[in-house]
Design a protein around this motif. Structure first.
Motif: not given
Length: 92
Positions: A79-92
């Motif tokens: 889940w940490t890996t998934e959260l990291t991916k989602l955050r990396a792909n979200s607009p800031s």
């Protein structure tokens, strides 16, 4: 507890309670993220896909025994890996 504060299952000094707290916190963060993505979706298909992911994490969170250190750690890492991916792909 944040994703960056992930405890180490292999460390005998890490209590099972601490692992469980990290597991719950990470699951809740991911559920919240998926729920936000579902509510922000522009199509019903996307909404349903994100909602299903949210419900899968909820189901997994309920299914993992609170005393199973290996499963707690495995799910927290996933889940940490998934959260990291989602955050990396979200607009800031």
């Amino acid at each position: 507890m944040t994703v960056s504060q992930q405890p180490d299952e292999a460390d005998p000094g890490t209590s099972t309670a601490t692992l469980y707290d990290a597991f719950l916190a990470t699951a809740n963060q991911l559920i919240a993220r998926y729920s936000h993505l579902a509510e922000s979706a522009t199509t019903e298909h996307d909404h349903d896909a994100w909602w299903r992911r949210s419900m899968q994490v909820r189901d997994d969170r309920q299914a993992v025994p609170a005393h199973d250190r290996a499963q707690l750690t495995a799910h927290t890492t996933l889940w940490t890996t998934e959260l990291t991916k989602l955050r990396a792909n979200s607009p800031s």
